[in-house]
Design an enzyme around this catalytic site. Structure first.
Site, PDB file in Angstrom:
ATOM      1  N   ASP A 267       8.595  12.866  -5.605  1.00 34.53           N
ATOM      2  CA  ASP A 267       9.918  12.571  -5.053  1.00 34.53           C
ATOM      3  C   ASP A 267      10.864  12.175  -6.176  1.00 34.53           C
ATOM      4  O   ASP A 267      10.422  11.776  -7.252  1.00 34.53           O
ATOM      5  CB  ASP A 267       9.817  11.420  -4.044  1.00 34.53           C
ATOM      6  CG  ASP A 267       9.132  11.872  -2.761  1.00 34.53           C
ATOM      7  OD1 ASP A 267       9.299  13.050  -2.390  1.00 34.53           O
ATOM      8  OD2 ASP A 267       8.429  11.044  -2.159  1.00 34.53           O
ATOM      9  N   TYR A 406       1.838  13.072   2.128  1.00 31.61           N
ATOM     10  CA  TYR A 406       3.103  12.337   2.007  1.00 31.61           C
ATOM     11  C   TYR A 406       2.775  10.855   1.926  1.00 31.61           C
ATOM     12  O   TYR A 406       2.404  10.237   2.926  1.00 31.61           O
ATOM     13  CB  TYR A 406       3.996  12.623   3.210  1.00 31.61           C
ATOM     14  CG  TYR A 406       4.553  14.028   3.240  1.00 31.61           C
ATOM     15  CD1 TYR A 406       5.587  14.400   2.379  1.00 31.61           C
ATOM     16  CD2 TYR A 406       4.070  14.976   4.143  1.00 31.61           C
ATOM     17  CE1 TYR A 406       6.121  15.673   2.415  1.00 31.61           C
ATOM     18  CE2 TYR A 406       4.607  16.254   4.190  1.00 31.61           C
ATOM     19  CZ  TYR A 406       5.624  16.603   3.321  1.00 31.61           C
ATOM     20  OH  TYR A 406       6.153  17.860   3.365  1.00 31.61           O
TER      21      TYR A 406
END
Ligand SMILES: [Zn+2]
Ligand SMILES: [Zn+2]
Length: 444
Positions: A267, A406
């Protein structure tokens, strides 16, 4: 019909240069070029015809005339001159029926191609031939008409002959599988186009700061054109891992564009630490290929000013990009710092360790990416977690898991879309405040 009879019948009807006559018998004999075959056939025919003139004068002269005109044979023409037989100039064909005498230009074309290649560094090349459709059709009809069964097509011969010349003049190697440059030649229009294949450089990158995306991030408002919202840069983030690596790489290679392929992505707010993430930078139209990778590594690291650091550069090829993408689902290691709503106990952290080791996590596509990804449920395996308390409401968790998990959602639970999750197991709302990727483990 033997080779000589067939050739004479062909020449009776069509003018053919040595290359184009010889090509109809290309599979016969080794280590010969088609023009040598054509020449030999024409010479044998000329001698036969000459011999005939001593007994059957008329047929011999007729055949010599065929060879002197449609066969472009100087020898036959000379014999006729000596016999004081005239070939009327209106019988002289202008050009070869099949190639229009384009084989005469090949040396010049090869040199022209080399001239255009001068600005590029390469070791291997391939020649591609572009022919007008009408030319190929004409040859196909011709071959079926004369029942040519040991021939080769014109495209092959052009490619082979030009390739040989380029190899000879440049000292480079013809490579049919992975050529660095492809020389596209149209012998009829005499046009040359170069296709410079990309250069692939592989390595590992670390991202040592937060707030940088992996690849160039276009402004969503103007899609890269530049608008007020993005301050006319066309970008949402002023820099990216890709751009920090690309700039010095383009300087070193003289390429037109450099794009990053990596094994997954962290990210924007996560760092990439450890050994780094495997990547390949693909340079389109590189002028230089023989580059000093150590120097490039140093230049990138200097240019990125500690934000990004690369290592272990090596030359790669296209297949490596596929390997990278595949490795995306191999193991990853993360470190996440979590903040809890309520105070945490060490028992709670032990429970977390127990419940999240060797477990399958089910994740529906996170809400934060739902607008650009399909809503699916993924199952990812966690091999191991380690947890450490940092403060009454803060803990650090190391996770070794299957790639593609995730991690932020593993912490929050994403309102029940990820299960199990840290929040769910502890019944204590947790959120990630810092996330780092420690390692991307590439399995070859
Ligand atoms: Zn020809
Ligand atoms: Zn914009």
């Amino acid at each position: 019909m033997n080779i000589l009879e067939k050739s004479l019948r062909i020449l009776e009807e069509y003018p053919l240069c040595d290359h184009c006559l010889g090509r109809q018998f290309a599979l016969l004999g080794h280590n010969l070029e088609n023009d040598e075959r054509g020449q030999a056939i024409k010479l044998a025919l000329t001698l036969e015809a000459h011999k005939l003139t001593f007994s059957k004068d008329r047929e011999g002269v007729k055949n010599l005339k065929i060879l002197a005109t449609n066969g472009f044979s100087e020898t036959a023409a000379e014999i006729l001159r000596k016999m004081r037989k005239r070939v009327s100039s209106k019988d002289l064909p202008e050009k070869c029926f099949l190639c229009k005498h384009k084989f005469k230009n090949l040396d010049w074309l090869a040199k022209k191609a080399l001239k255009e290649l001068e600005v590029y560094e390469y070791t291997s090349f391939l020649v591609g031939i572009e022919l007008p459709v009408a030319v190929e059709e004409r040859e196909d009809e011709f071959k079926s008409k004369f029942d040519v069964s040991h021939g080769e097509n014109m495209r092959n011969e052009f490619g082979r002959v030009i390739g040989k010349k380029i190899a000879e003049y440049s000292g480079k190697t013809a490579d049919y599988k992975k050529p660095e440059v492809v020389v596209l030649v149209n012998p009829f229009t005499e046009e040359i186009r170069l296709q410079i294949n990309p250069l692939f450089i592989a390595g590992y990158y670390k991202k040592l700061v937060r707030g940088i995306p992996q690849s160039k991030w276009f402004c969503s408002n103007c899609r890269g054109k530049g608008c007020e919202k993005c301050n006319w840069t066309g970008k949402t983030y002023s820099e990216s891992v890709e751009e920090l690596i690309a700039k010095p790489t383009l300087d070193a290679t003289g390429g037109a564009k450099a794009s990053l392929h990596a094994s997954g992505r962290e990210d924007i707010d996560a760092r990439m630490l450890g050994k780094g993430r495997p990547f390949v930078i693909e340079v389109t139209k590189p002028k230089k290929r023989f580059i000093d990778l150590k120097k490039l590594e140093k230049n990138v690291n200097a240019y990125a000013e500690g934000k990004v650091e690369i290592s272990n550069l090596q030359l790669a090829d296209k297949s490596f990009v596929r390997k990278l993408k595949k490795a995306e689902s191999s193991q990853k290691e993360y470190n996440v710092i979590m903040e809890f709503k309520d105070k945490i106990t060490s028992e709670a952290l032990n429970l977390l360790k127990e419940k999240l080791t060797n477990v399958i996590v089910k994740q529906k596509t996170p809400m934060r990416v739902l607008h650009r990804r399909a809503d699916l449920t993924r199952e990812k395996y966690i091999y191991e977690v380690k947890v450490k308390k940092l403060a009454p409401k803060k803990a650090e968790m190391k996770i070794r898991c299957q790639g593609g998990l995730y991690v932020k959602e593993l912490v929050t639970g994403d309102e029940g879309r990820t299960t199990p999750s840290v929040s769910e197991i502890l019944q204590n709302k947790a959120k990630p405040i810092k996330l780092d990727v420690l390692n991307v483990i590439m399995v070859n």
